[in-house]
Design a protein around this motif. Sequence first.
Motif, PDB file in Angstrom:
ATOM      1  N   THR A 222      16.024  74.685 -48.781  1.00 22.17           N
ATOM      2  CA  THR A 222      14.971  73.393 -48.953  1.00 22.17           C
ATOM      3  C   THR A 222      15.337  72.697 -47.594  1.00 22.17           C
ATOM      4  O   THR A 222      16.715  72.058 -47.733  1.00 22.17           O
ATOM      5  CB  THR A 222      14.576  72.813 -50.394  1.00 22.17           C
ATOM      6  OG1 THR A 222      16.231  72.359 -50.384  1.00 22.17           O
ATOM      7  CG2 THR A 222      14.098  72.510 -51.343  1.00 22.17           C
ATOM      8  N   VAL A 223      14.230  72.454 -47.090  1.00 19.42           N
ATOM      9  CA  VAL A 223      15.010  71.793 -45.885  1.00 19.42           C
ATOM     10  C   VAL A 223      13.221  70.142 -45.623  1.00 19.42           C
ATOM     11  O   VAL A 223      12.975  70.470 -45.203  1.00 19.42           O
ATOM     12  CB  VAL A 223      15.137  72.316 -44.497  1.00 19.42           C
ATOM     13  CG1 VAL A 223      15.054  71.859 -43.462  1.00 19.42           C
ATOM     14  CG2 VAL A 223      15.669  73.177 -44.606  1.00 19.42           C
ATOM     15  N   GLY A 224      14.386  69.341 -45.028  1.00 14.83           N
ATOM     16  CA  GLY A 224      14.004  67.914 -44.608  1.00 14.83           C
ATOM     17  C   GLY A 224      14.649  67.699 -43.249  1.00 14.83           C
ATOM     18  O   GLY A 224      15.306  66.488 -43.405  1.00 14.83           O
ATOM     19  N   GLU A 226      14.684  64.923 -40.641  1.00 15.27           N
ATOM     20  CA  GLU A 226      14.543  64.137 -40.008  1.00 15.27           C
ATOM     21  C   GLU A 226      14.607  63.696 -38.330  1.00 15.27           C
ATOM     22  O   GLU A 226      15.434  64.172 -37.584  1.00 15.27           O
ATOM     23  CB  GLU A 226      15.665  63.109 -40.659  1.00 15.27           C
ATOM     24  CG  GLU A 226      15.744  62.790 -41.760  1.00 15.27           C
ATOM     25  CD  GLU A 226      16.795  62.187 -42.015  1.00 15.27           C
ATOM     26  OE1 GLU A 226      17.440  61.297 -41.723  1.00 15.27           O
ATOM     27  OE2 GLU A 226      17.570  62.401 -43.519  1.00 15.27           O
ATOM     28  N   ALA A 306      10.524  60.571 -40.750  1.00 12.57           N
ATOM     29  CA  ALA A 306      11.128  61.909 -41.350  1.00 12.57           C
ATOM     30  C   ALA A 306       9.521  62.454 -42.888  1.00 12.57           C
ATOM     31  O   ALA A 306       8.622  61.483 -42.903  1.00 12.57           O
ATOM     32  CB  ALA A 306      12.234  61.447 -42.752  1.00 12.57           C
ATOM     33  N   PRO A 307       9.741  63.633 -42.793  1.00 10.91           N
ATOM     34  CA  PRO A 307       8.687  64.569 -44.405  1.00 10.91           C
ATOM     35  C   PRO A 307       9.527  64.411 -45.772  1.00 10.91           C
ATOM     36  O   PRO A 307      10.162  64.453 -45.725  1.00 10.91           O
ATOM     37  CB  PRO A 307       8.240  65.789 -43.967  1.00 10.91           C
ATOM     38  CG  PRO A 307      10.341  66.498 -42.726  1.00 10.91           C
ATOM     39  CD  PRO A 307      10.411  64.771 -42.727  1.00 10.91           C
ATOM     40  N   TRP A 356      19.419  69.813 -46.348  1.00 11.08           N
ATOM     41  CA  TRP A 356      19.769  71.236 -46.782  1.00 11.08           C
ATOM     42  C   TRP A 356      20.125  71.257 -48.538  1.00 11.08           C
ATOM     43  O   TRP A 356      21.144  71.017 -48.224  1.00 11.08           O
ATOM     44  CB  TRP A 356      20.564  71.652 -45.862  1.00 11.08           C
ATOM     45  CG  TRP A 356      20.621  73.175 -46.455  1.00 11.08           C
ATOM     46  CD1 TRP A 356      20.018  74.775 -45.589  1.00 11.08           C
ATOM     47  CD2 TRP A 356      22.015  73.560 -46.835  1.00 11.08           C
ATOM     48  NE1 TRP A 356      20.346  76.069 -46.037  1.00 11.08           N
ATOM     49  CE2 TRP A 356      21.359  75.254 -46.666  1.00 11.08           C
ATOM     50  CE3 TRP A 356      22.249  73.607 -47.523  1.00 11.08           C
ATOM     51  CZ2 TRP A 356      21.928  76.123 -47.382  1.00 11.08           C
ATOM     52  CZ3 TRP A 356      22.890  74.494 -47.888  1.00 11.08           C
ATOM     53  CH2 TRP A 356      23.587  75.287 -48.017  1.00 11.08           C
ATOM     54  N   SER A 357      18.898  71.991 -49.270  1.00 13.56           N
ATOM     55  CA  SER A 357      20.143  72.381 -50.175  1.00 13.56           C
ATOM     56  C   SER A 357      19.183  73.593 -50.561  1.00 13.56           C
ATOM     57  O   SER A 357      18.537  74.515 -50.373  1.00 13.56           O
ATOM     58  CB  SER A 357      19.666  71.344 -51.183  1.00 13.56           C
ATOM     59  OG  SER A 357      20.439  71.450 -52.013  1.00 13.56           O
ATOM     60  N   ARG A 467      27.883  56.948 -46.161  1.00 15.42           N
ATOM     61  CA  ARG A 467      26.543  57.033 -45.118  1.00 15.42           C
ATOM     62  C   ARG A 467      28.126  56.919 -44.495  1.00 15.42           C
ATOM     63  O   ARG A 467      28.344  56.234 -43.813  1.00 15.42           O
ATOM     64  CB  ARG A 467      25.960  56.127 -44.606  1.00 15.42           C
ATOM     65  CG  ARG A 467      25.369  56.457 -45.658  1.00 15.42           C
ATOM     66  CD  ARG A 467      24.010  57.632 -46.168  1.00 15.42           C
ATOM     67  NE  ARG A 467      23.737  57.978 -47.586  1.00 15.42           N
ATOM     68  CZ  ARG A 467      22.417  58.039 -47.223  1.00 15.42           C
ATOM     69  NH1 ARG A 467      21.979  58.380 -46.216  1.00 15.42           N
ATOM     70  NH2 ARG A 467      21.383  58.946 -48.556  1.00 15.42           N
ATOM     71  N   ASN A 478      23.071  65.403 -53.551  1.00 14.52           N
ATOM     72  CA  ASN A 478      22.140  66.252 -53.722  1.00 14.52           C
ATOM     73  C   ASN A 478      22.501  66.812 -52.661  1.00 14.52           C
ATOM     74  O   ASN A 478      20.707  68.474 -52.755  1.00 14.52           O
ATOM     75  CB  ASN A 478      21.425  66.176 -54.688  1.00 14.52           C
ATOM     76  CG  ASN A 478      20.109  65.109 -54.128  1.00 14.52           C
ATOM     77  OD1 ASN A 478      19.892  65.074 -52.861  1.00 14.52           O
ATOM     78  ND2 ASN A 478      18.998  64.855 -55.020  1.00 14.52           N
ATOM     79  N   LYS A 479      22.588  67.299 -51.306  1.00 11.38           N
ATOM     80  CA  LYS A 479      22.045  67.707 -50.474  1.00 11.38           C
ATOM     81  C   LYS A 479      23.284  68.066 -49.339  1.00 11.38           C
ATOM     82  O   LYS A 479      23.720  66.707 -49.866  1.00 11.38           O
ATOM     83  CB  LYS A 479      20.820  67.411 -50.127  1.00 11.38           C
ATOM     84  CG  LYS A 479      20.404  65.633 -49.705  1.00 11.38           C
ATOM     85  CD  LYS A 479      19.149  65.947 -49.031  1.00 11.38           C
ATOM     86  CE  LYS A 479      19.022  64.058 -48.378  1.00 11.38           C
ATOM     87  NZ  LYS A 479      19.725  63.048 -49.205  1.00 11.38           N
ATOM     88  N   GLU A 481      23.121  67.364 -45.157  1.00  8.51           N
ATOM     89  CA  GLU A 481      22.612  66.724 -44.530  1.00  8.51           C
ATOM     90  C   GLU A 481      23.664  67.570 -42.489  1.00  8.51           C
ATOM     91  O   GLU A 481      24.686  66.426 -42.830  1.00  8.51           O
ATOM     92  CB  GLU A 481      22.625  65.086 -44.456  1.00  8.51           C
ATOM     93  CG  GLU A 481      21.562  64.863 -42.975  1.00  8.51           C
ATOM     94  CD  GLU A 481      21.908  62.956 -43.771  1.00  8.51           C
ATOM     95  OE1 GLU A 481      21.660  62.964 -44.754  1.00  8.51           O
ATOM     96  OE2 GLU A 481      21.556  62.666 -42.472  1.00  8.51           O
TER      97      GLU A 481
END
Length: 720
Positions: A222-224, A226, A306-307, A356-357, A467, A478-479, A481
């Motif tokens: 899974t990828v998000g 930004e 960001a999606p 990414w996860s 951060r 939980n992922k 970055e």
Amino acid sequence: MSNRARIDAVQKAASRSIRTFSRPQDAQGRPLRVSSLFGSRTFNSERMRDRVPPEVFAKWVETVEHGRKLDRPVADAIAHAVKEWALEQGVSHFCHWFHPMTGSTAEKHDSFLWFDKDGRPIEKFTGSMLLQSEPDASSFPSGGMRSTFEARGYTAWDPTSPMFIMESPTGRTLCIPSAFLGYHGQALDEKAPLLRSMEALSRSATRLLTALGESTHRVTVTVGPEQEYFLVDRAYAGLRPDLVIAGRSLLGARPPKGQMLEDHYFGSIPVRVQAFMEEVELELHLLGVSAKTRHNEVAPCQFELAPIYAEANLAADHNQLVMQTMRKVAMRHDFMLLLHEKPFAFVNGSGKHINWSLQDSRGENLLDPGKNPQENLRFLTFLAATLLGVYRHAAVLRASIASHGNDFRLGANEAPPAIMSVFLGDFLSRICDGIASGDVSTLDAGQAMIELGINRLPAIAKDNTDRNRTSPFAFTGNKFEFRAVGSSASISFPTTCLNAAVADGIDQIHAWVSEAGGGTAAVMAAVRRALQESTPVRFDGNGYGAEWVIEAERRGLPHARNTPAALAALATDAASDLFKRHGVFSHEELHSRFEVRVEQYNKKVEIEADVLKDIVDVSVLPITIAELAEARAHADVGPAAARRFHELGLRVEAVDAARQALDVALRGVGEGSEAERAAAFCAHVVPALLALREACDATEAMVNDNRWPLPRYREMLFLS
Ligand code: ADP
Ligand code: MG
């Protein structure tokens, strides 16, 4: 010469009206809610289910979920359904939409027009047209892979990414997300290797999960991503050949304010920009892209979109659509979109954080600390595997994000350093240290969790991932970055490399577990070994500090300071073996990526040199010389005038000298291999460009404002 055009631009930018646009409405004339319009320009799975026979739909689902091959009758049925839907939507053409190694996308359109056997015009679209097309691909970069006698390649539909309709003011085109391959199956694009790396990771992770006593038939990545970007008024951009051609400003004196007040980040979004964002979001939602978050970024005129995360290949397609849609919509709002990593000196550059996860087939996030010992063991195992993969293949990951633009960002005091390290946060670090140093091989999972305090993991881990903006690769609850990715880059290649690296870490852990005969104790021992080996890559401190560079060197971590040095990692046996082992790139395919990237670097620097030379020769120098002549005429007015004459003379000399030096540097690049040329561009031309810029900037600060033709930083950044 005068600054007339510049003043006009300032006035234009200041007097823009806000562009409005119409939103799709329901029968009562109310704007449709997002959930009602989302994906309406895509042939998504619902549309597929509604429009094809059930057995065809079932076959398609199998293809998507298990990677089965689509047979011709199924493809024909889907093609027919898609064509009918597309024609209803006013679509006239279709195209295979693919990702050549340029980093952006390519398309070749064909009309549905055909003739039946009686010579009457009809609309035709068959399964074979859907599955495959043969664009003349000879002018796409192939890194030497495609010899001229077989210049063609073919594009093949990626059925896991929905087809979508691309709209222009005058027509509509059906886009078929595709991979691009050579005749012997060589990957000529960014997507085929990404899909292969997802397969590899799924294979490895599924096997390891089985060893952990879990069952899943597939693991997805899974990828998000930004996306950061700048917006500048078009009126300014049009007067800046550097922005238009190189995508960044190659000169420009420091503005009086910069981002010193730090008031832009998360500040209220300027109204004109918000109108742009809303139109972008609408277009993206129609295309099924889940634009979710929008905000100001740190630098003036800098923003982020960001999606919601998606499967990696879809996320990669969608990120391309995000960039394209933003570019298109920006024009409508009289903005120029700048995706470059460093469009302006003195303020922050832009990145593209890849969140990414991994997810199993029940939708469980493998990097989410769990609710019970078994889930925590799974979490720790995949965490350790990721650390091991990133540690062993840090040089490849560094190479995956290398570009001329990113060189201006990495290691500057705003972006992750060019050294790959992983941030875990206090709590997780302590746990990892505990496991690495303690003896856990005799404990069972439940006991181990309690002794190590890991049974409290889920509650605590999330809150403890503060951060650390200075880390290139950070765990965020939980992922992971991956923050070092450049804003203009395709996410495909970095994601491909990350997937391969982690698959490798997973396989190593699996091998250790198997050697020890399996079981929880064997898993814990393997986790421990992975954490021990990868200890050097874990770093929670300040990545911007000079001490870190020294410390990283002591730890033996690779530190490639620039793109040519970083890319060299792709030409090593270690990289070649990694990708071959996981079936992601053949040696030839990997080498072509190296070649293409080196060549792109050279071209980019060469273009910048051309543009800056031109600006200096036809603007900066003649203007400063005219200024000097005038100053000479008034030099006897008084001491201030005499001093000004003297100083302007020095500035002209300095610009001229730096300009000559750039020519010398360019001549020095010579005719060697692309890699040799890259080293020369990097060592001599890039510094010469910077020196010339500095000379010009000092001049800009002195020349009469009535003469200076180029929009200034303070105008572009604060008056857009
Ligand atoms: P931030 O505070 O860094 O903006 P967010 O929670 O908003 O963090 O997430 C940023 C991105 O990470 C979003 O695109 C989001 O969808 C994505 N993301 C969240 N969970 C996952 C996941 N499990 N895998 C991949 N991406 C994820
Ligand atoms: Mg983030």
